[in-house]
Design a protein around this motif. Sequence first.
Motif, PDB file in Angstrom:
ATOM      1  N   PHE A  62       0.841  -1.189   0.000  1.00 25.57           N
ATOM      2  CA  PHE A  62       0.000   0.000   0.000  1.00 25.57           C
ATOM      3  C   PHE A  62       0.883   1.248   0.000  1.00 25.57           C
ATOM      4  CE2 PHE A  62      -2.267  -3.392   2.209  1.00 25.57           C
ATOM      5  CZ  PHE A  62      -3.491  -3.394   1.574  1.00 25.57           C
ATOM      6  N   GLY A  63       0.264   2.389   0.257  1.00 25.55           N
ATOM      7  CA  GLY A  63       0.988   3.625   0.504  1.00 25.55           C
ATOM      8  C   GLY A  63       1.762   4.151  -0.677  1.00 25.55           C
ATOM      9  N   SER A  64       2.894   4.787  -0.365  1.00 28.40           N
ATOM     10  CA  SER A  64       3.670   5.481  -1.388  1.00 28.40           C
ATOM     11  C   SER A  64       4.192   4.528  -2.459  1.00 28.40           C
ATOM     12  CB  SER A  64       4.837   6.232  -0.741  1.00 28.40           C
ATOM     13  OG  SER A  64       5.663   5.338  -0.012  1.00 28.40           O
ATOM     14  N   LEU A  65       4.468   3.288  -2.109  1.00 27.00           N
ATOM     15  CA  LEU A  65       4.947   2.337  -3.105  1.00 27.00           C
ATOM     16  C   LEU A  65       3.861   2.052  -4.143  1.00 27.00           C
ATOM     17  CD1 LEU A  65       7.325   0.579  -3.960  1.00 27.00           C
ATOM     18  CD2 LEU A  65       6.399  -1.261  -2.542  1.00 27.00           C
ATOM     19  N   SER A  74      10.543   6.397   2.892  1.00 26.04           N
ATOM     20  CA  SER A  74       9.228   5.749   2.966  1.00 26.04           C
ATOM     21  C   SER A  74       9.310   4.407   3.688  1.00 26.04           C
ATOM     22  CB  SER A  74       8.663   5.524   1.561  1.00 26.04           C
ATOM     23  OG  SER A  74       8.493   6.736   0.870  1.00 26.04           O
ATOM     24  N   ASP A  75       8.266   4.118   4.456  1.00 27.95           N
ATOM     25  CA  ASP A  75       8.169   2.779   5.025  1.00 27.95           C
ATOM     26  C   ASP A  75       7.329   1.912   4.081  1.00 27.95           C
ATOM     27  OD1 ASP A  75       5.668   3.803   5.465  1.00 27.95           O
ATOM     28  OD2 ASP A  75       5.820   3.849   7.639  1.00 27.95           O
ATOM     29  N   LEU A  76       7.277   0.618   4.389  1.00 30.10           N
ATOM     30  CA  LEU A  76       6.560  -0.329   3.539  1.00 30.10           C
ATOM     31  C   LEU A  76       5.326  -0.831   4.278  1.00 30.10           C
ATOM     32  CD1 LEU A  76       6.276  -2.114   1.028  1.00 30.10           C
ATOM     33  CD2 LEU A  76       7.780  -3.783   2.146  1.00 30.10           C
ATOM     34  N   ASP A 105      16.314  -4.689   4.561  1.00 35.73           N
ATOM     35  CA  ASP A 105      16.318  -3.280   4.978  1.00 35.73           C
ATOM     36  C   ASP A 105      15.103  -2.493   4.511  1.00 35.73           C
ATOM     37  OD1 ASP A 105      18.726  -3.415   6.397  1.00 35.73           O
ATOM     38  OD2 ASP A 105      19.922  -3.076   4.599  1.00 35.73           O
ATOM     39  N   PHE A 106      13.972  -3.163   4.334  1.00 33.60           N
ATOM     40  CA  PHE A 106      12.731  -2.427   4.111  1.00 33.60           C
ATOM     41  C   PHE A 106      12.242  -1.905   5.452  1.00 33.60           C
ATOM     42  CE2 PHE A 106      12.679  -4.877   0.183  1.00 33.60           C
ATOM     43  CZ  PHE A 106      12.170  -3.967  -0.732  1.00 33.60           C
ATOM     44  N   THR A 107      11.836  -0.643   5.485  1.00 31.62           N
ATOM     45  CA  THR A 107      11.346  -0.051   6.723  1.00 31.62           C
ATOM     46  C   THR A 107       9.985  -0.629   7.069  1.00 31.62           C
ATOM     47  OG1 THR A 107      12.501   2.006   6.195  1.00 31.62           O
ATOM     48  CG2 THR A 107      10.809   2.114   7.913  1.00 31.62           C
ATOM     49  N   LYS A 108       9.841  -1.132   8.284  1.00 33.03           N
ATOM     50  CA  LYS A 108       8.602  -1.803   8.661  1.00 33.03           C
ATOM     51  C   LYS A 108       7.461  -0.798   8.833  1.00 33.03           C
ATOM     52  CE  LYS A 108       9.682  -1.839  13.630  1.00 33.03           C
ATOM     53  NZ  LYS A 108       9.906  -2.718  14.806  1.00 33.03           N
TER      54      LYS A 108
END
Length: 367
Positions: A62-65, A74-76, A105-108
């Motif tokens: 969802f979100g910015s991605l 950005s987080d994921l 290293d994806f931001t939670k």
Amino acid sequence: MVNDLEWNEPEPASFYEEACDWLGEGFATIDAARVRSKQKLTELSACLESQTFGESTGFIAFGSLARLEFTDGSDLDWTLLVNGPSDLGQYETSLAIKRSLEAADFTKPGPSGLFGGVSSSFELIHQIGGLEDTNANMTRRLLLLLESVAVEGDIVRQGVLHQLLQRYVRYGRSVEGSKAESLKPPRFLLNDFVRFWRTMAVDYDAKKWLAPDEKWALRNAKLRFSRKLIFVKGLLLGLDCQLSPDAWPWSALPADEFHEAPEERLQQGLQRLIELPAIDSVCRTAKLVNASDSLREILLAYDQFLSVLADESSREQLKTLRFDEAEKNALFSDLRVAGKKFGNALQDLLFRSDDKLTALAMDYGVF
């Protein structure tokens, strides 16, 4: 099976890119964010290759991605969406996904619990309105409609979208709409988009009340820009069948390709329009009504917003800014001015660019 038509089609032409050509200018930060988003989607897909997904599960971002606005800060936001029976293996899969994303290293996701786990289609489809439709359920449902992408298991996402739209369109139709030969905007769906926008605005103030000096300025910026943008996408999504029937996504197909019922045609077109990122949706409508000046202001302001989010020091400044210091903060003041320009340009698009769009926005977005 979603329906009789094939959904795994090539990506449609970018309405944003067409709009840039139309306007004769580019928007550097938006462009960079779109490139970055597609790179991250590729990385994310590779990260999930070792995971086993059942036929009834899909990894949804969802979100910015999903909006193609991903920046380094950005987080994921994600969920393991289940469209079928639940079992404990799905929970184990979600834990394995968390470990893989952390290693890459994806931001939670944030601590709210909305994302980063398993969600079921049952609540999304059957609990619309009423006491059982919690803020969390409504948020997951509306974000699935407004800003989602399947990294794995798109057939699951499309199946849930199909059932959701069937609930909104077929079972939410009016007496007038059930007998009409032309397509009618889905008022049930539009009301839920309006409710979601107002809920996001109220929740912003609730979070500021509970934690007045914790990320409030960053949330304020997102409410002025990205949250408002996805609401406008939802509004345009619902009005499109009346605004541009000749350009309706299915209008170029032979008549025998349609199901007989108007609501089936409406449902199919909506499901295609859902796939457009919010910026592309606005660009598409602006070009339809020849609102070049409004669109230029929209994109300029949004580019400024993304440039702030993409800059680590600026983003950190917004995260730590105290409310009583905001009026004297140059970054926040500039962003607030840009937010007003963005909002005014969206109002110009909806209410001052085209008489038909204005009438539809009044009829379905206000009352």
